[in-house]
Design a protein around this motif. Structure first.
Motif, PDB file in Angstrom:
ATOM      1  N   UNK A   1       1.122  14.492  17.532  1.00  0.00           N
ATOM      2  CA  UNK A   1       1.685  14.540  16.170  1.00  0.00           C
ATOM      3  C   UNK A   1       2.330  13.203  15.835  1.00  0.00           C
ATOM      4  N   UNK A   2       3.087  12.646  16.768  1.00  0.00           N
ATOM      5  CA  UNK A   2       3.710  11.340  16.535  1.00  0.00           C
ATOM      6  C   UNK A   2       2.659  10.246  16.366  1.00  0.00           C
ATOM      7  N   UNK A   3       1.523  10.401  17.032  1.00  0.00           N
ATOM      8  CA  UNK A   3       0.474   9.386  16.948  1.00  0.00           C
ATOM      9  C   UNK A   3      -0.162   9.300  15.563  1.00  0.00           C
ATOM     10  N   UNK A   4       0.095  10.282  14.698  1.00  0.00           N
ATOM     11  CA  UNK A   4      -0.406  10.187  13.323  1.00  0.00           C
ATOM     12  C   UNK A   4       0.422   9.206  12.496  1.00  0.00           C
ATOM     13  N   UNK A   5       1.502   8.715  13.041  1.00  0.00           N
ATOM     14  CA  UNK A   5       2.368   7.785  12.318  1.00  0.00           C
ATOM     15  C   UNK A   5       3.739   8.335  12.008  1.00  0.00           C
ATOM     16  N   UNK A   6       3.984   9.608  12.309  1.00  0.00           N
ATOM     17  CA  UNK A   6       5.316  10.171  12.086  1.00  0.00           C
ATOM     18  C   UNK A   6       6.292   9.637  13.130  1.00  0.00           C
ATOM     19  N   UNK A   7       7.551   9.523  12.733  1.00  0.00           N
ATOM     20  CA  UNK A   7       8.602   9.069  13.649  1.00  0.00           C
ATOM     21  C   UNK A   7       9.715  10.101  13.659  1.00  0.00           C
ATOM     22  N   UNK A   8      10.334  10.263  14.791  1.00  0.00           N
ATOM     23  CA  UNK A   8      11.427  11.216  14.936  1.00  0.00           C
ATOM     24  C   UNK A   8      12.721  10.573  14.439  1.00  0.00           C
ATOM     25  N   UNK A   9      13.424  11.273  13.528  1.00  0.00           N
ATOM     26  CA  UNK A   9      14.677  10.730  13.010  1.00  0.00           C
ATOM     27  C   UNK A   9      15.676  10.481  14.132  1.00  0.00           C
ATOM     28  N   UNK A  10      15.698  11.339  15.132  1.00  0.00           N
ATOM     29  CA  UNK A  10      16.597  11.119  16.268  1.00  0.00           C
ATOM     30  C   UNK A  10      16.246   9.832  17.000  1.00  0.00           C
TER      31      UNK A  10
ATOM     32  N   UNK B   1      15.299  18.394  23.883  1.00  0.00           N
ATOM     33  CA  UNK B   1      15.226  18.225  22.432  1.00  0.00           C
ATOM     34  C   UNK B   1      13.884  18.761  21.940  1.00  0.00           C
ATOM     35  N   UNK B   2      13.916  19.975  21.363  1.00  0.00           N
ATOM     36  CA  UNK B   2      12.694  20.562  20.823  1.00  0.00           C
ATOM     37  C   UNK B   2      12.789  20.788  19.316  1.00  0.00           C
ATOM     38  N   UNK B   3      13.944  20.544  18.727  1.00  0.00           N
ATOM     39  CA  UNK B   3      14.117  20.620  17.279  1.00  0.00           C
ATOM     40  C   UNK B   3      14.094  19.189  16.736  1.00  0.00           C
ATOM     41  N   UNK B   4      13.200  18.941  15.780  1.00  0.00           N
ATOM     42  CA  UNK B   4      12.967  17.573  15.337  1.00  0.00           C
ATOM     43  C   UNK B   4      12.872  17.492  13.819  1.00  0.00           C
ATOM     44  N   UNK B   5      13.231  16.333  13.293  1.00  0.00           N
ATOM     45  CA  UNK B   5      12.949  15.953  11.909  1.00  0.00           C
ATOM     46  C   UNK B   5      12.024  14.746  11.988  1.00  0.00           C
ATOM     47  N   UNK B   6      10.746  14.954  11.675  1.00  0.00           N
ATOM     48  CA  UNK B   6       9.750  13.892  11.747  1.00  0.00           C
ATOM     49  C   UNK B   6       9.506  13.324  10.350  1.00  0.00           C
ATOM     50  N   UNK B   7       9.409  12.007  10.284  1.00  0.00           N
ATOM     51  CA  UNK B   7       9.315  11.300   9.008  1.00  0.00           C
ATOM     52  C   UNK B   7       8.098  10.385   9.004  1.00  0.00           C
ATOM     53  N   UNK B   8       7.443  10.290   7.857  1.00  0.00           N
ATOM     54  CA  UNK B   8       6.343   9.345   7.733  1.00  0.00           C
ATOM     55  C   UNK B   8       6.892   7.921   7.720  1.00  0.00           C
ATOM     56  N   UNK B   9       5.984   6.954   7.785  1.00  0.00           N
ATOM     57  CA  UNK B   9       6.386   5.562   8.015  1.00  0.00           C
ATOM     58  C   UNK B   9       7.137   4.938   6.847  1.00  0.00           C
ATOM     59  N   UNK B  10       7.118   5.607   5.669  1.00  0.00           N
ATOM     60  CA  UNK B  10       7.850   5.048   4.538  1.00  0.00           C
ATOM     61  C   UNK B  10       9.285   5.558   4.453  1.00  0.00           C
ATOM     62  N   UNK B  11       9.775   6.150   5.535  1.00  0.00           N
ATOM     63  CA  UNK B  11      11.170   6.589   5.623  1.00  0.00           C
ATOM     64  C   UNK B  11      11.918   5.773   6.673  1.00  0.00           C
ATOM     65  N   UNK B  12      13.174   5.549   6.416  1.00  0.00           N
ATOM     66  CA  UNK B  12      14.103   5.099   7.446  1.00  0.00           C
ATOM     67  C   UNK B  12      15.146   6.195   7.631  1.00  0.00           C
ATOM     68  N   UNK B  13      15.863   6.134   8.733  1.00  0.00           N
ATOM     69  CA  UNK B  13      16.915   7.121   9.004  1.00  0.00           C
ATOM     70  C   UNK B  13      18.181   6.384   9.379  1.00  0.00           C
ATOM     71  N   UNK B  14      19.289   6.857   8.853  1.00  0.00           N
ATOM     72  CA  UNK B  14      20.558   6.164   9.039  1.00  0.00           C
ATOM     73  C   UNK B  14      21.428   6.822  10.106  1.00  0.00           C
ATOM     74  N   UNK B  15      21.392   8.142  10.195  1.00  0.00           N
ATOM     75  CA  UNK B  15      22.297   8.835  11.111  1.00  0.00           C
ATOM     76  C   UNK B  15      21.738  10.210  11.439  1.00  0.00           C
ATOM     77  N   UNK B  16      21.875  10.619  12.691  1.00  0.00           N
ATOM     78  CA  UNK B  16      21.509  11.970  13.113  1.00  0.00           C
ATOM     79  C   UNK B  16      22.722  12.650  13.714  1.00  0.00           C
ATOM     80  N   UNK B  17      22.862  13.943  13.422  1.00  0.00           N
ATOM     81  CA  UNK B  17      23.939  14.749  14.004  1.00  0.00           C
ATOM     82  C   UNK B  17      23.358  16.047  14.544  1.00  0.00           C
ATOM     83  N   UNK B  18      24.018  16.565  15.563  1.00  0.00           N
ATOM     84  CA  UNK B  18      23.568  17.799  16.200  1.00  0.00           C
ATOM     85  C   UNK B  18      24.728  18.792  16.138  1.00  0.00           C
TER      86      UNK B  18
END
Length: 333
Positions: free
Chosen positions: A265-274, A296-313
């Motif tokens: 799934x990540x190889x399609x270009x998605x990146x994990x916000x974490x 870590x099995x709960x994820x927020x995956x983002x396409x390449x046109x996103x950046x992420x600033x902060x993750x919280x659990x």
């Protein structure tokens, strides 16, 4: 040889035999530890999840450092040099594969919109009240809620409808129900088919279309690993089907970066916000032992046109999963 000399020789030989027996035992234990770890590491090297119980053990790959390290210590004490080399190789491979997987480059286009995403598995609806409290504190803009059965869906509707007027749900009991809630307008899609509900939608985020898809494939139970792989493959196909439209794929994936099906799934270009925020491998399950022990099995995956600033659990009462919150920014081309 007189009697005294013979007795001295015997007493000298007994401790030496005991030391040899101890070293042989230590070498055997080390070999067993190395063999078990090698099977799992071998499938990781082969980029395969293997048959049960390999997928279940792969989820805890970093923890294999403990038996590999213990085996190396025993091999050294036993003066088993081939085993020592075996242990060093295993530890090196584990250290290599524990490194975060995937890219983390920021997009270069101008920022268009910043919003907050939350994903939570509320365990058959039991954690819904705790989730409502967390939502009021953290104020996400889009929520992905897994295992949101009928009472969960009704409670979210009563408590949060004013702030989250847009929803897309797959209704169901137990673990089958799931819902996406949004401050942004939603247009429903067919979603990804699965044993448990995985609704999908397209959000209008300040004039920009953003694909939303909730992920909740079957867990890799020993008799259901084939189904687990197939449902992860469907999520991979969803991600690969449209790589131009901004996409957020979030939920309980029942998989970590150590699973080949998840890496595809990540190889399609998605990146994990974490991963983007330096929080990769922060455990989300089981919440009773996290963050000390878990995966870590709960994820927020983002396409390449996103950046992420902060993750919280977030630790929520009455659910075995921690919720994940990420602040993300959509960038233009």
């Amino acid at each position: 040889m007189d009697t005294a000399a013979a007795e001295w020789r015997v007493t000298e030989d007994v401790p030496e035999e005991r030391r040899r027996a101890g070293r042989r035992f230590g070498a055997w234990v080390a070999a067993l530890l190395f063999a078990g770890v090698s099977v799992v590491v071998g499938f990781r090297v082969a980029d395969s999840d293997g048959p049960p119980p390999v997928p279940q053990v792969l989820a805890f790959l970093p923890w294999l450092l403990a038996p590999a390290g213990a085996g190396l210590l025993l091999a050294g004490l036993a003066r088993w040099w081939i085993g020592t080399a075996w242990g060093v190789v295993l530890l090196g491979l584990l250290a290599w594969y524990i490194e975060p997987y995937g890219t983390s480059d920021d997009p270069t286009g101008p920022p268009l919109a910043t919003f907050r995403v939350l994903t939570s598995n509320v365990e058959f609806g039991n954690g819904t009240e705790a989730l409502v409290s967390a939502v009021r504190r953290h104020k996400p803009d889009i929520m992905f809620v897994s295992e949101c059965e009928y009472t969960c869906d009704a409670l979210l509707g009563r408590e949060l409808a004013r702030d989250y007027p847009h929803r897309q749900a797959v209704e169901g009991g137990g673990s089958e129900g799931s819902v996406i809630l949004s401050r942004f307008p939603l247009k429903g899609t067919d979603g990804v088919s699965g044993t448990m509900g995985m609704p999908g939608a397209v959000a209008d985020v300040r004039g920009q279309d953003v694909r939303l898809q909730l992920a909740h494939p079957m867990p890799p139970l020993p008799d259901q690993t084939g189904l687990w792989r197939r449902e992860l493959d469907r999520l991979r196909d969803y991600a690969a089907a449209d790589r131009r439209t901004p996409t957020v794929l979030a939920g309980d994936f029942n998989a970590s970066q150590d699973h080949a099906a998840f890496r595809r799934i990540l190889d399609t270009g998605l990146r994990d916000a974490a991963r983007l925020t330096g929080a990769d491998r922060t455990p989300t399950w089981p919440s009773s032992t996290a963050p000390t022990f878990g995966v870590q099995i709960d994820h927020i995956l983002l396409s390449e046109n996103f950046s992420a600033d902060r993750s919280r659990f977030l630790d929520l009462a009455d659910t075995d999963h921690r919720a994940v919150v990420a602040d993300v920014t959509l960038h233009g081309q």
